[in-house]
Design an enzyme around this catalytic site. Sequence first.
Site, PDB file in Angstrom:
ATOM      1  N   LYS A  40       1.063  -1.495  -0.024  1.00  0.00           N
ATOM      2  CA  LYS A  40       0.267  -0.096  -0.080  1.00  0.00           C
ATOM      3  C   LYS A  40       0.985   1.206   0.155  1.00  0.00           C
ATOM      4  O   LYS A  40       0.155   2.260   0.145  1.00  0.00           O
ATOM      5  CB  LYS A  40      -0.989   0.429   1.164  1.00  0.00           C
ATOM      6  CG  LYS A  40      -0.308  -0.110   2.309  1.00  0.00           C
ATOM      7  CD  LYS A  40      -1.456   0.429   3.953  1.00  0.00           C
ATOM      8  CE  LYS A  40      -0.879   0.390   5.117  1.00  0.00           C
ATOM      9  NZ  LYS A  40      -1.451   0.432   5.995  1.00  0.00           N
ATOM     10  N   ASP A 315       8.192  -8.927  10.832  1.00  0.00           N
ATOM     11  CA  ASP A 315       7.626  -8.446  12.212  1.00  0.00           C
ATOM     12  C   ASP A 315       6.773  -8.784  12.115  1.00  0.00           C
ATOM     13  O   ASP A 315       5.839  -8.285  13.862  1.00  0.00           O
ATOM     14  CB  ASP A 315       7.329  -6.864  11.945  1.00  0.00           C
ATOM     15  CG  ASP A 315       9.188  -6.019  11.858  1.00  0.00           C
ATOM     16  OD1 ASP A 315      10.054  -6.809  11.993  1.00  0.00           O
ATOM     17  OD2 ASP A 315       9.092  -5.208  12.403  1.00  0.00           O
ATOM     18  N   HIS A 447      46.868 -10.581   7.958  1.00  0.00           N
ATOM     19  CA  HIS A 447      47.050  -9.893   8.569  1.00  0.00           C
ATOM     20  C   HIS A 447      47.260  -8.047   7.546  1.00  0.00           C
ATOM     21  O   HIS A 447      47.400  -8.442   6.946  1.00  0.00           O
ATOM     22  CB  HIS A 447      48.042  -9.904   9.348  1.00  0.00           C
ATOM     23  CG  HIS A 447      48.762  -9.184  10.016  1.00  0.00           C
ATOM     24  ND1 HIS A 447      48.245  -8.648  11.774  1.00  0.00           N
ATOM     25  CD2 HIS A 447      50.067  -8.513  10.183  1.00  0.00           C
ATOM     26  CE1 HIS A 447      49.034  -7.708  11.935  1.00  0.00           C
ATOM     27  NE2 HIS A 447      50.199  -7.485  11.195  1.00  0.00           N
TER      28      HIS A 447
HETATM   29  C1  LIG Z   1      14.746   3.176  12.803  1.00  0.00           C
HETATM   30  C2  LIG Z   1      14.305   2.017  12.025  1.00  0.00           C
HETATM   31  C3  LIG Z   1      15.462   1.533  11.700  1.00  0.00           C
HETATM   32  C4  LIG Z   1      15.564  -0.494  12.491  1.00  0.00           C
HETATM   33  N1  LIG Z   1      16.760  -0.469  11.486  1.00  0.00           N
HETATM   34  C5  LIG Z   1      17.421  -2.208  11.386  1.00  0.00           C
HETATM   35  C6  LIG Z   1      18.325  -2.511  11.467  1.00  0.00           C
HETATM   36  O1  LIG Z   1      19.342  -1.876  10.899  1.00  0.00           O
HETATM   37  N2  LIG Z   1      18.286  -3.491  11.051  1.00  0.00           N
HETATM   38  C7  LIG Z   1      17.279  -4.695  11.133  1.00  0.00           C
HETATM   39  O2  LIG Z   1      17.501  -6.050  10.650  1.00  0.00           O
HETATM   40  N3  LIG Z   1      15.892  -3.988  10.722  1.00  0.00           N
HETATM   41  C8  LIG Z   1      16.164  -2.963  11.854  1.00  0.00           C
HETATM   42  N4  LIG Z   1      15.670  -1.942  11.494  1.00  0.00           N
HETATM   43  C9  LIG Z   1      13.387  -3.089  11.267  1.00  0.00           C
HETATM   44  C10 LIG Z   1      13.449  -3.932  10.086  1.00  0.00           C
HETATM   45  O3  LIG Z   1      12.524  -2.494   9.263  1.00  0.00           O
HETATM   46  C11 LIG Z   1      12.448  -4.610   9.902  1.00  0.00           C
HETATM   47  O4  LIG Z   1      12.204  -5.215  11.091  1.00  0.00           O
HETATM   48  C12 LIG Z   1      12.172  -4.585   8.699  1.00  0.00           C
HETATM   49  O5  LIG Z   1      11.926  -3.647   8.172  1.00  0.00           O
HETATM   50  C13 LIG Z   1      10.626  -6.061   8.885  1.00  0.00           C
HETATM   51  O6  LIG Z   1      10.773  -6.294   7.746  1.00  0.00           O
HETATM   52  P1  LIG Z   1       8.339  -6.831   6.954  1.00  0.00           P
HETATM   53  O7  LIG Z   1       9.157  -7.351   5.456  1.00  0.00           O
HETATM   54  O8  LIG Z   1       8.549  -7.353   7.848  1.00  0.00           O
HETATM   55  O9  LIG Z   1       8.247  -5.381   6.257  1.00  0.00           O
HETATM   56  P2  LIG Z   1       7.987  -3.936   6.303  1.00  0.00           P
HETATM   57  O10 LIG Z   1       9.256  -3.832   5.977  1.00  0.00           O
HETATM   58  O11 LIG Z   1       7.595  -3.279   7.774  1.00  0.00           O
HETATM   59  O12 LIG Z   1       6.882  -4.113   5.173  1.00  0.00           O
HETATM   60  C14 LIG Z   1       5.704  -4.151   5.156  1.00  0.00           C
HETATM   61  C15 LIG Z   1       5.438  -3.770   4.460  1.00  0.00           C
HETATM   62  O13 LIG Z   1       3.895  -4.136   4.092  1.00  0.00           O
HETATM   63  C16 LIG Z   1       3.088  -2.559   3.482  1.00  0.00           C
HETATM   64  N5  LIG Z   1       1.161  -3.342   4.255  1.00  0.00           N
HETATM   65  C17 LIG Z   1       0.944  -3.011   5.421  1.00  0.00           C
HETATM   66  N6  LIG Z   1      -0.542  -3.434   5.324  1.00  0.00           N
HETATM   67  C18 LIG Z   1      -0.971  -3.766   4.262  1.00  0.00           C
HETATM   68  C19 LIG Z   1      -2.082  -4.376   3.229  1.00  0.00           C
HETATM   69  N7  LIG Z   1      -2.660  -4.029   3.677  1.00  0.00           N
HETATM   70  N8  LIG Z   1      -1.564  -3.883   2.021  1.00  0.00           N
HETATM   71  C20 LIG Z   1      -0.946  -4.008   1.713  1.00  0.00           C
HETATM   72  N9  LIG Z   1       0.351  -3.801   2.171  1.00  0.00           N
HETATM   73  C21 LIG Z   1       0.426  -3.136   3.652  1.00  0.00           C
HETATM   74  C22 LIG Z   1       3.940  -2.090   4.308  1.00  0.00           C
HETATM   75  O14 LIG Z   1       3.442  -0.636   3.750  1.00  0.00           O
HETATM   76  C23 LIG Z   1       4.817  -1.404   4.110  1.00  0.00           C
HETATM   77  O15 LIG Z   1       5.747  -1.577   3.152  1.00  0.00           O
HETATM   78  C24 LIG Z   1      15.142  -0.845  11.971  1.00  0.00           C
HETATM   79  C25 LIG Z   1      12.935  -0.437  12.195  1.00  0.00           C
HETATM   80  C26 LIG Z   1      12.702   1.105  12.163  1.00  0.00           C
HETATM   81  C27 LIG Z   1      11.896   1.549  11.911  1.00  0.00           C
END
Ligand SMILES: Cc1cc2nc3c(=O)[nH]c(=O)nc-3n(C[C@H](O)[C@H](O)[C@H](O)COP(=O)(O)OP(=O)(O)OC[C@H]3O[C@@H](n4cnc5c(N)ncnc54)[C@H](O)[C@@H]3O)c2cc1C
Length: 471
Positions: A40, A315, A447
């Site tokens: 989205k 997540d 090294h």
């Molecule tokens: C400031 C910050 C720094 C971070 N630094 C690190 C780091 O250094 N190393 C690390 O490993 N992790 C880091 N993280 C955590 C990492 O970003 C998350 O763990 C990771 O993005 C999770 O991936 P994901 O694919 O589960 O979900 P996300 O990356 O959250 O992606 C989910 C996607 O689903 C979409 N979505 C949600 N609901 C719907 C729907 N109903 N229909 C269509 N689309 C939808 C959203 O738009 C989003 O784009 C950080 C997070 C933050 C906030």
Amino acid sequence: MVVGDASLDIDLLVIGAGPGGYVAAIRAAQLGKSVLIVDKSDWGGVCLNRGCIPSKALISAAHTYEHAQHADSMGISVDNVKVDFAKVQEWKNGIVKKQTGGVNALLKGNKIQMFQGEVMFINENEARVFNDQEAPRYRFQNCIIATGSRPIELKAFPYGGRIISSTEALNLPEIPKSMVVIGGGYIGIELGQTFAKFGTKVTVLEGSDHVLPGFEKELTKLVARNLEKIGVEVHTEALAQSSVKNENDVTVTFTVKGEEKQITADYVLVTVGRRPNTDGELGLDLINMKLTDRGLIEVDNQGRTSIPHIFAIGDVVPGLALAHKASYEAKVAAEAIAGLPSVVDYKAMPAVVFSDPEIASVGLNETEAKEKGYNVTIGKFPYAANGRANSLNAGQGFVKLVGDKETGLLLGGQVVGPEASNLIGELALAIEMAANLEDIALTIHAHPTLTEMVMDAAEGALGHPIHQLGK
Ligand SMILES: Cc1cc2nc3c(=O)[nH]c(=O)nc-3n(C[C@H](O)[C@H](O)[C@H](O)COP(=O)(O)OP(=O)(O)OC[C@H]3O[C@@H](n4cnc5c(N)ncnc54)[C@H](O)[C@@H]3O)c2cc1C
């Protein structure tokens, strides 16, 4: 695209294009599935757009600024070092664009259908995807939910105006004069330390007795010392109570061991954790998806939910909220859907904090290993005794290995110090390969490199350190 209200058939619907969703889509496409991925918002999810990548870009810029200011110990003096924050932001946004463009190209190159819109389940086999123009309906054989998470909002600190989440903090147009950070976890410390390096007066309020409470105190001490050095005020055992928002600042009332205090700052950054996107419009309640009491989706060791043809990763499922965990689970789920016998095994899951100095950990730490009944042997090697670390002016920190005394098996490793994020890769591989301390000690390490500290620590754990006395 939509023919009346008839459903379009696809093998796999992936919801969310973060490091979970886009990796799952690519792996499933490699395995011959026809895949539709929907997001989205932005390709690359939180990680690329509002998380890992933009935060690391700002951290690098702050490091560069700091190094330029303090290079005189190496005989280099730079006059008039200045930050043009608008340019820093422009540079950061360019990196995000490059990375998200890369994801876009990979999805297209793997012939994955992409749709920008919001997914809502109609039933266990169909979902509708909405955007401003259209609302097609899809019938899927399998689905992977990878909808990620969003910042938790505290009732007493509602987001808006001067109370911000990490998303707004990453996009501030100028360097604030002052900032209160509620939550001394990895996001709070990474961002707080970064702004402090740029010149913001930062105050951190952390509820537990040390910052970065997910890590052993021994690892976090150097970070706490460096925070103090750059003027960050850290209140531990502190509870943020209430806020009064004005146009130009916020006043925060908090208690430290029962004593009430107040502080006023330009911004309050709330980083107290993240909430899974399993509520709201997605419609998981319509399909009776089984959730934990924290709203996470319950899955088995292949990522299969309570509805066997629907999977969940990243997540939205229990465990660490980290990008590489999401990508790892993504590959397992895609392979399971393709009929392969893949299952998750988290024993070599690293965690990194890009603080100064960096902290990284993989496998069991000393306390966990002892709790599990291991008779442990420890090898600890300081950066100060490593030639490359000193030549990099990076003599702070240590590498610690936790081994099983009986078998010599490497159970875990922790690194605190510059480039800990890169050093942890060797330890993750060693644990994944079930290497023992002798394997590591016998591996020839080039090294002069920081990686030699891993070999030195292994020799220490085996009781025959070359570069350390008194063992
Ligand atoms: C400031 C910050 C720094 C971070 N630094 C690190 C780091 O250094 N190393 C690390 O490993 N992790 C880091 N993280 C955590 C990492 O970003 C998350 O763990 C990771 O993005 C999770 O991936 P994901 O694919 O589960 O979900 P996300 O990356 O959250 O992606 C989910 C996607 O689903 C979409 N979505 C949600 N609901 C719907 C729907 N109903 N229909 C269509 N689309 C939808 C959203 O738009 C989003 O784009 C950080 C997070 C933050 C906030």
